[in-house]
Design a protein around this motif. Structure first.
Motif, PDB file in Angstrom:
ATOM      1  N   VAL A  78      15.138   0.547  13.734  1.00 15.28           N
ATOM      2  CA  VAL A  78      14.993   1.353  13.416  1.00 15.28           C
ATOM      3  C   VAL A  78      14.960   0.636  11.436  1.00 15.28           C
ATOM      4  N   SER A  79      15.636   0.381  11.200  1.00 16.49           N
ATOM      5  CA  SER A  79      15.774  -0.098   9.817  1.00 16.49           C
ATOM      6  C   SER A  79      14.801  -1.793   9.613  1.00 16.49           C
ATOM      7  N   ILE A  80      14.994  -1.827  11.005  1.00 15.81           N
ATOM      8  CA  ILE A  80      14.138  -3.553  11.208  1.00 15.81           C
ATOM      9  C   ILE A  80      12.813  -2.805  11.342  1.00 15.81           C
ATOM     10  N   SER A  81      12.530  -1.783  12.214  1.00 14.53           N
ATOM     11  CA  SER A  81      10.604  -1.189  11.701  1.00 14.53           C
ATOM     12  C   SER A  81      10.628  -0.892  10.392  1.00 14.53           C
ATOM     13  N   ALA A  82      11.302   0.215   9.821  1.00 13.82           N
ATOM     14  CA  ALA A  82      11.151   1.057   8.967  1.00 13.82           C
ATOM     15  C   ALA A  82      10.366  -0.460   7.809  1.00 13.82           C
ATOM     16  N   ILE A  83      11.260  -1.642   7.537  1.00 18.29           N
ATOM     17  CA  ILE A  83      11.267  -3.073   6.816  1.00 18.29           C
ATOM     18  C   ILE A  83      10.247  -3.775   7.158  1.00 18.29           C
ATOM     19  N   THR A  84      10.024  -3.127   8.881  1.00 18.35           N
ATOM     20  CA  THR A  84       8.586  -4.059   9.322  1.00 18.35           C
ATOM     21  C   THR A  84       6.955  -3.571   8.922  1.00 18.35           C
ATOM     22  N   VAL A  85       7.235  -1.568   8.885  1.00 14.41           N
ATOM     23  CA  VAL A  85       6.180  -1.573   8.785  1.00 14.41           C
ATOM     24  C   VAL A  85       5.675  -1.125   6.837  1.00 14.41           C
ATOM     25  N   THR A  86       6.765  -0.926   6.163  1.00 10.63           N
ATOM     26  CA  THR A  86       6.337  -1.237   4.488  1.00 10.63           C
ATOM     27  C   THR A  86       6.164  -2.226   4.173  1.00 10.63           C
ATOM     28  N   THR A  87       6.434  -4.105   4.893  1.00  2.94           N
ATOM     29  CA  THR A  87       6.390  -5.107   4.572  1.00  2.94           C
ATOM     30  C   THR A  87       4.384  -5.138   5.055  1.00  2.94           C
ATOM     31  N   LEU A  88       3.917  -4.097   5.603  1.00  2.00           N
ATOM     32  CA  LEU A  88       2.419  -4.788   6.380  1.00  2.00           C
ATOM     33  C   LEU A  88       1.565  -3.783   5.549  1.00  2.00           C
ATOM     34  N   LEU A  89       2.294  -2.777   5.054  1.00  2.00           N
ATOM     35  CA  LEU A  89       1.606  -2.038   3.808  1.00  2.00           C
ATOM     36  C   LEU A  89       1.659  -2.179   2.985  1.00  2.00           C
ATOM     37  N   CYS A  90       2.198  -2.945   2.444  1.00  2.00           N
ATOM     38  CA  CYS A  90       2.364  -3.202   1.556  1.00  2.00           C
ATOM     39  C   CYS A  90       1.262  -4.564   0.872  1.00  2.00           C
ATOM     40  N   LEU A  91       1.488  -5.089   1.895  1.00  2.00           N
ATOM     41  CA  LEU A  91       0.875  -6.734   2.121  1.00  2.00           C
ATOM     42  C   LEU A  91      -0.792  -6.415   2.065  1.00  2.00           C
ATOM     43  N   GLU A  92      -1.114  -5.463   2.478  1.00  2.00           N
ATOM     44  CA  GLU A  92      -2.446  -4.676   2.829  1.00  2.00           C
ATOM     45  C   GLU A  92      -3.507  -4.297   1.285  1.00  2.00           C
ATOM     46  N   ASN A  93      -2.133  -3.428   0.778  1.00  2.00           N
ATOM     47  CA  ASN A  93      -2.383  -2.934  -0.294  1.00  2.00           C
ATOM     48  C   ASN A  93      -2.482  -3.862  -1.741  1.00  2.00           C
ATOM     49  N   GLN A  94      -1.255  -5.338  -1.578  1.00  6.73           N
ATOM     50  CA  GLN A  94      -2.175  -6.876  -2.180  1.00  6.73           C
ATOM     51  C   GLN A  94      -2.696  -6.757  -1.756  1.00  6.73           C
ATOM     52  N   ALA A  95      -3.948  -6.603  -0.635  1.00  9.80           N
ATOM     53  CA  ALA A  95      -5.337  -7.470  -0.282  1.00  9.80           C
ATOM     54  C   ALA A  95      -6.321  -6.531  -1.539  1.00  9.80           C
ATOM     55  N   ALA A  96      -5.803  -5.396  -0.479  1.00 16.04           N
ATOM     56  CA  ALA A  96      -7.187  -4.624  -1.660  1.00 16.04           C
ATOM     57  C   ALA A  96      -7.043  -4.310  -3.405  1.00 16.04           C
ATOM     58  N   THR A  97      -5.569  -4.650  -3.867  1.00 19.54           N
ATOM     59  CA  THR A  97      -5.915  -4.743  -5.451  1.00 19.54           C
ATOM     60  C   THR A  97      -6.659  -5.944  -5.547  1.00 19.54           C
ATOM     61  N   GLN A  98      -6.256  -7.257  -5.441  1.00 20.31           N
ATOM     62  CA  GLN A  98      -6.637  -8.413  -5.352  1.00 20.31           C
ATOM     63  C   GLN A  98      -8.086  -8.816  -5.001  1.00 20.31           C
ATOM     64  N   SER A  99      -8.544  -7.851  -4.018  1.00 25.25           N
ATOM     65  CA  SER A  99      -9.917  -8.309  -4.275  1.00 25.25           C
ATOM     66  C   SER A  99     -10.634  -6.731  -5.003  1.00 25.25           C
ATOM     67  N   LEU A 100     -10.176  -6.028  -5.700  1.00 23.20           N
ATOM     68  CA  LEU A 100     -10.799  -5.031  -6.796  1.00 23.20           C
ATOM     69  C   LEU A 100     -10.591  -5.954  -8.064  1.00 23.20           C
ATOM     70  N   ARG A 101      -9.500  -6.294  -7.725  1.00 18.10           N
ATOM     71  CA  ARG A 101      -9.618  -7.381  -9.343  1.00 18.10           C
ATOM     72  C   ARG A 101     -10.074  -8.421  -8.999  1.00 18.10           C
ATOM     73  N   ALA A 102     -10.968  -9.429  -8.346  1.00 17.28           N
ATOM     74  CA  ALA A 102     -12.109 -10.295  -8.313  1.00 17.28           C
ATOM     75  C   ALA A 102     -12.841  -9.552  -8.390  1.00 17.28           C
ATOM     76  N   GLN A 103     -13.033  -7.961  -8.430  1.00 23.22           N
ATOM     77  CA  GLN A 103     -14.372  -7.800  -8.171  1.00 23.22           C
ATOM     78  C   GLN A 103     -14.599  -7.574 -10.220  1.00 23.22           C
ATOM     79  N   ALA A 104     -13.098  -7.106 -10.481  1.00 23.81           N
ATOM     80  CA  ALA A 104     -13.149  -6.495 -11.956  1.00 23.81           C
ATOM     81  C   ALA A 104     -13.205  -7.735 -13.084  1.00 23.81           C
ATOM     82  N   ASP A 105     -13.252  -9.214 -11.894  1.00 26.32           N
ATOM     83  CA  ASP A 105     -13.119 -10.555 -13.021  1.00 26.32           C
ATOM     84  C   ASP A 105     -14.741 -10.397 -13.136  1.00 26.32           C
ATOM     85  N   LEU A 106     -15.663 -10.247 -11.876  1.00 25.98           N
ATOM     86  CA  LEU A 106     -17.140 -10.304 -12.408  1.00 25.98           C
ATOM     87  C   LEU A 106     -17.621  -9.559 -13.166  1.00 25.98           C
TER      88      LEU A 106
END
Ligand code: ADP
Length: 476
Positions: A78-106
């Motif tokens: 259960v602990s390993i699954s929780a860490i994995t899911v949280t990591t995947l969500l954080c990565l997705e969030n980071q990607a979205a933030t980066q794309s927004l930042r790139a648009q704002a840079d434009l």
């Protein structure tokens, strides 16, 4: 942040490994992952998540290598699954933030000052262009109320702008802002409203381009035009002097005649005081008329910036017509006046407006020299504009002359366009700049029935009507 995350991971590892608590303590590694997501990049986050999973397995092996039971294995999984899911969500969030930042840079690439503010006027985004334009850095501007920070001066009440923004989703107009240095900056501002998926207003994006330089150039141009207007006025004065002299001559002659009559009434054996008094009163009236004519002449010669006062257009036209009288009578032009009833006053410079009407009327009289005398008619009309929210005032000057070719119609208001032998071609161009400086419009058309029609539209003051009623009159 990295230190806190490391200490937390160590604490979790120690508790998970050496305490006898029957709980999935390792689930708390998700906090370490969440903390790390705030400072590390994608790769770093994957390494940290891997370490957390590794520590969970290590604790499990230390504690349960000899006696693997279902409960502890499930807790570790259960602990390993929780860490994995949280990591995947954080990565997705980071990607979205980066794309927004790139648009704002434009947005930072443009020189315009762009900022986003929420519906409470708090600045949410501040572009590089806004930093350059206003002098406030992003850190300084974020979270500040935009209109207070920039000391915005609106062209119309702010509520009206807000209402238009909410209704149309956009607004465009000129604003006056103040830079951090205290210097004023005129901007052309475009606002776009952002709404959420349920249509509620969320934020406003403002794009502001600096037009201070353009404004200064326009003001300089306006100044030059005012000076030019003065020159033409003086030129026109030469022509007008003759008609004014004629105007003044007549009351002066009347003063002399009445003075002589007065002397005769007094010189009788039995002086007739009643008749003598009547003669003196006529002298005074004529003397006043002469001084009014002179005052008008002086007013026309003055070089003033427009002084805006309520102007009764009908009265203003009444004062202009005598100046035209000599030319009109010489050409045998019939004057047809239709002055509107109960017109509110216009806001403007009386003398400048007189100059425009005089220009149009003189042009009309001159143009009609080309048609037989019996057909020469000059129509001057004033009325309220119909069918508009803020009704304006109209002055129409129409003649029965030859009009102009369609090809030349668009050139009439160009400076130096003239078809007259000794024309300067400045009259209509100056007339247009005067009317535009009054917030009005002037246009020329060739009506189907022939001749030319000039229409001036001026904003009304909204005051009470200047007069009760005016008769329609025709002079010959
Ligand atoms: P100017 O009177 O010195 O020529 P204006 O700017 O007043 O300068 O007029 C420009 C030209 O527009 C005139 O030369 C004439 O050709 C034309 N124009 C103006 N008013 C009329 C009119 N009522 N009918 C015909 N042509 C006109």
């Amino acid at each position: 942040m990295p230190v806190i995350a490391a200490l937390l991971a160590a604490a979790i590892f120690i508790i998970d490994t050496f305490s006898s608590l029957d709980m999935a303590i390792a689930v708390l590694y998700v906090v370490v992952v969440l903390l790390s997501a705030t400072y590390s990049d994608r790769r770093g986050l994957l390494v940290i998540a891997g370490l957390c999973v590794g520590l969970t397995i290590l604790s499990f092996l230390i504690m349960h290598a000899d006696d693997v039971d279902v409960g502890s294995t499930m807790r570790a999984l259960v602990s390993i699954s929780a860490i994995t899911v949280t990591t995947l969500l954080c990565l997705e969030n980071q990607a979205a933030t980066q794309s927004l930042r790139a648009q704002a840079d434009l947005l930072d690439l443009t020189h315009d000052g762009i900022f986003v503010r929420d519906m409470a006027d708090t600045v949410q985004y501040w572009s590089h262009g806004a930093e350059q334009l206003y002098g406030w850095s992003r850190q300084e501007a974020l979270g500040q109320p935009a209109s207070a920070l920039l000391r915005t001066i609106f062209p119309v009440p702010a509520e009206e702008i807000r209402a238009e923004l909410l209704a149309a989703g956009r607004w465009e107009g000129e604003l006056l802002h103040t830079r951090k240095s205290g210097e004023k900056v005129a901007v052309m501002s475009r606002w776009s409203l952002q709404r959420d998926e349920r249509g509620r207003p969320l934020a406003v994006m403002e794009t502001n381009s600096d037009i201070t330089g353009r404004r200064q150039a326009e003001n300089a141009l306006h100044q030059t035009r005012t000076e030019l207007a003065h020159v033409t006025r003086v030129t026109m004065m030469g022509e007008l002097t003759a008609s004014i002299a004629h105007e003044v001559n007549q009351p002066l002659a009347a003063v002399v005649t009445n003075g002589e009559a007065c002397l005769r009434w007094l010189g009788r054996a039995e002086p007739d005081v009643g008749e003598a008094r009547a003669s003196v009163e006529r002298m005074i009236a004529n003397g006043r008329r002469a001084s009014e004519v002179v005052a008008r002449l002086r007013a026309l010669a003055r070089r003033d910036e427009p002084e805006k006062f309520p102007v009764d257009l009908n009265e203003m036209i009444d004062e202009v017509l005598p100046l035209l009288e000599r030319e009109r009578a010489a050409q045998g032009v019939v004057l047809d006046l239709a002055l509107g009833e109960k017109l509110p006053p216009a806001l403007g410079d009386r003398v400048q407006l007189q100059q425009v009407v005089l220009n149009l009327a003189l042009n009309a009289v001159q143009a009609m020299a080309a048609v037989p005398e019996a057909r020469r008619r000059l129509f001057v009309c004033t009325r309220a504009e119909e069918g508009s929210d803020r009704p304006g005032l109209l002055i129409e000057v129409r003649d029965s002359g030859p009009g102009v070719d369609a090809a030349n119609l668009s050139r009439l208001f160009d400076a130096f366009y003239s078809t007259k032998k000794d024309g300067m071609g400045m009259g209509l161009s100056i007339s247009r700049s005067i009317i535009e400086a009054h917030g009005g419009r002037i246009c020329a058309i060739c009506p189907e029935e022939g001749g030319m029609l000039f229409t001036i539209t001026l904003p009304a003051t909204g005051d009470a009507p200047a007069q009760a009623s005016r008769p329609r009159e025709a002079l010959t």
